[in-house]
Design an enzyme around this catalytic site. Structure first.
Site, short mmCIF file in Angstrom:
data_model
loop_
_atom_site.label_atom_id
_atom_site.label_comp_id
_atom_site.label_asym_id
_atom_site.label_seq_id
_atom_site.Cartn_x
_atom_site.Cartn_y
_atom_site.Cartn_z
N LYS A 47 0.91 -1.28 -0.07
CA LYS A 47 0.17 0.28 0.09
C LYS A 47 0.68 1.36 -0.15
O LYS A 47 0.45 2.33 -0.83
CB LYS A 47 -0.94 0.09 1.25
CG LYS A 47 -1.85 1.23 1.48
CD LYS A 47 -2.77 0.75 2.74
CE LYS A 47 -2.27 0.50 3.92
NZ LYS A 47 -1.72 1.53 4.50
N ARG A 73 -8.95 4.45 9.17
CA ARG A 73 -8.68 3.19 9.76
C ARG A 73 -10.06 2.83 10.56
O ARG A 73 -9.87 1.64 11.33
CB ARG A 73 -7.49 3.37 10.78
CG ARG A 73 -6.24 2.59 9.90
CD ARG A 73 -4.97 2.54 10.95
NE ARG A 73 -4.00 1.72 10.67
CZ ARG A 73 -2.80 2.08 10.16
NH1 ARG A 73 -2.67 3.38 9.44
NH2 ARG A 73 -1.72 1.51 9.89
N ARG A 81 11.49 -12.37 6.75
CA ARG A 81 12.66 -11.38 7.09
C ARG A 81 13.59 -12.21 8.12
O ARG A 81 13.01 -12.45 9.15
CB ARG A 81 12.36 -10.01 7.29
CG ARG A 81 13.36 -9.24 7.74
CD ARG A 81 12.88 -7.67 7.53
NE ARG A 81 12.07 -7.40 8.44
CZ ARG A 81 11.67 -6.39 8.79
NH1 ARG A 81 12.37 -5.34 8.48
NH2 ARG A 81 10.57 -6.08 9.62
N ARG A 101 13.10 -11.66 13.89
CA ARG A 101 12.76 -10.43 14.97
C ARG A 101 11.24 -11.03 15.25
O ARG A 101 10.45 -11.53 14.72
CB ARG A 101 12.55 -9.09 14.44
CG ARG A 101 13.79 -8.43 14.37
CD ARG A 101 13.48 -7.03 13.60
NE ARG A 101 12.19 -6.81 13.56
CZ ARG A 101 11.51 -5.49 13.16
NH1 ARG A 101 12.49 -4.78 12.40
NH2 ARG A 101 10.41 -5.30 13.23
N ARG A 148 -1.12 -9.56 13.81
CA ARG A 148 -1.21 -8.40 13.16
C ARG A 148 -2.27 -8.29 12.04
O ARG A 148 -3.04 -7.58 11.75
CB ARG A 148 0.08 -7.94 12.74
CG ARG A 148 0.15 -6.57 12.01
CD ARG A 148 1.53 -5.97 12.44
NE ARG A 148 2.67 -6.84 11.88
CZ ARG A 148 3.36 -6.12 10.74
NH1 ARG A 148 3.11 -5.45 10.06
NH2 ARG A 148 4.06 -6.94 10.40
P1 AMP Z 1 1.45 2.63 9.45
O1 AMP Z 1 2.56 3.23 9.31
O2 AMP Z 1 0.28 3.33 8.54
O3 AMP Z 1 1.57 1.32 9.79
O4 AMP Z 1 1.02 3.52 10.96
C1 AMP Z 1 1.97 3.40 12.19
C2 AMP Z 1 1.19 3.47 13.25
O5 AMP Z 1 0.69 4.89 13.63
C3 AMP Z 1 -0.01 2.56 13.43
O6 AMP Z 1 0.28 1.48 14.14
C4 AMP Z 1 -1.09 3.46 14.57
O7 AMP Z 1 -0.58 3.45 15.89
C5 AMP Z 1 -0.61 4.67 13.91
N1 AMP Z 1 -1.43 5.53 13.01
C6 AMP Z 1 -1.36 5.68 11.69
N2 AMP Z 1 -2.43 5.86 11.15
C7 AMP Z 1 -3.43 5.83 12.10
C8 AMP Z 1 -4.82 5.89 12.04
N3 AMP Z 1 -5.59 6.40 10.94
N4 AMP Z 1 -5.70 5.75 13.23
C9 AMP Z 1 -5.11 5.42 14.31
N5 AMP Z 1 -3.86 5.42 14.32
C10 AMP Z 1 -2.93 5.59 13.21
#
Ligand code: AMP
Length: 219
Positions: free
Chosen positions: A13, A88, A127, A160, A171
């Site tokens: 993505k 999200r 990985r 890891r 996840r």
């Molecule tokens: P990502 O890089 O998109 O996987 O985001 C990393 C972390 O940021 C996630 O695991 C959440 O803790 C937080 N995060 C990013 N986008 C959102 C969202 N739309 N709503 C809530 N938490 C978010």
């Protein structure tokens, strides 16, 4: 044009969002990147977000929604949007719809990159790293010359905790729950486009571009 990209972890993505934003002249907004930048800068928002991010939890809606809505009001966001990692939750999606409607705007389409679970597991659990020199390998894209051994120093490779199958499965399950809920939300609005996310990266980009060309009013 205002687009949202949906996809489970490992679906590509983030990579595709960057490519498409450049190709289509849209502003790429990743809320994950915004939170990481805020955390690195040590801002109040960053400190709050860091607690949730380090536990792999979602940052609360009131923090996330406020940050995103403020960002999309800026002048550089008026060229069009490629949202990556937002929304999200359903309240996030509803808040986004309301804010855009207030300005006579809307989300034009939601592209959902579909990859079979077995492929995602293989990508995310492949990985391995060297505990001795830090070299990183991947079963599919960069396998070590001798199975389980570091090419550089010969040490036994380790995985890891984040990349181990049980953790990856959890996840994926968590992410699937909210991703499917959002897919339903936008399906009901007639905006969901499902795109095959298997095969080479360029082929996936081509399918996404083709999908965008079928959006009513897309250039
Ligand atoms: P990502 O890089 O998109 O996987 O985001 C990393 C972390 O940021 C996630 O695991 C959440 O803790 C937080 N995060 C990013 N986008 C959102 C969202 N739309 N709503 C809530 N938490 C978010």
């Amino acid at each position: 044009m205002r687009l949202i990209l949906l996809g489970l972890p490992g679906a590509g993505k983030g990579t595709q969002a960057k490519i498409l934003a450049t190709r289509k002249g849209l502003l790429h907004i990743s809320t994950g990147d915004m939170f990481r930048e805020a955390a690195a800068a040590g801002t109040e928002l960053g400190k709050r977000a860091q607690d949730y991010m380090s536990k792999g939890e979602l940052v609360p809606d009131e923090v996330t929604i406020g940050m995103l809505l403020e960002r999309i009001e800026k002048p550089d966001a008026q060229i069009g949007l490629m949202l990556d990692g937002f929304p999200r939750t359903i309240p996030q999606a509803e808040a986004l719809d309301r804010a855009l409607a207030g300005r006579g705007q809307q989300i034009d389409a939601v592209l959902y990159i579909q990859v079979p679970e077995s492929d995602l597991m293989a990508r995310l659990t492949g990985r391995w790293s060297c505990p001795n020199c830090g070299a990183i390998y991947h079963n599919q894209t960069k396998p070590p010359k001798a199975a389980g051994k570091c090419d550089e120093c010969g040490a036994a490779l380790t995985q890891r905790a984040d990349d181990q199958p049980a953790t990856v499965k959890t996840r994926l399950d968590t992410n699937r729950a909210w991703t499917e809920a959002l897919a339903d939300f936008y399906r009901k609005q007639g905006k969901l486009h499902e795109v095959d996310g298997t095969g080479a990266m360029e082929a996936i980009t081509d399918r996404l571009v083709e999908s965008i060309s079928r959006i009513p009013g897309a250039a």
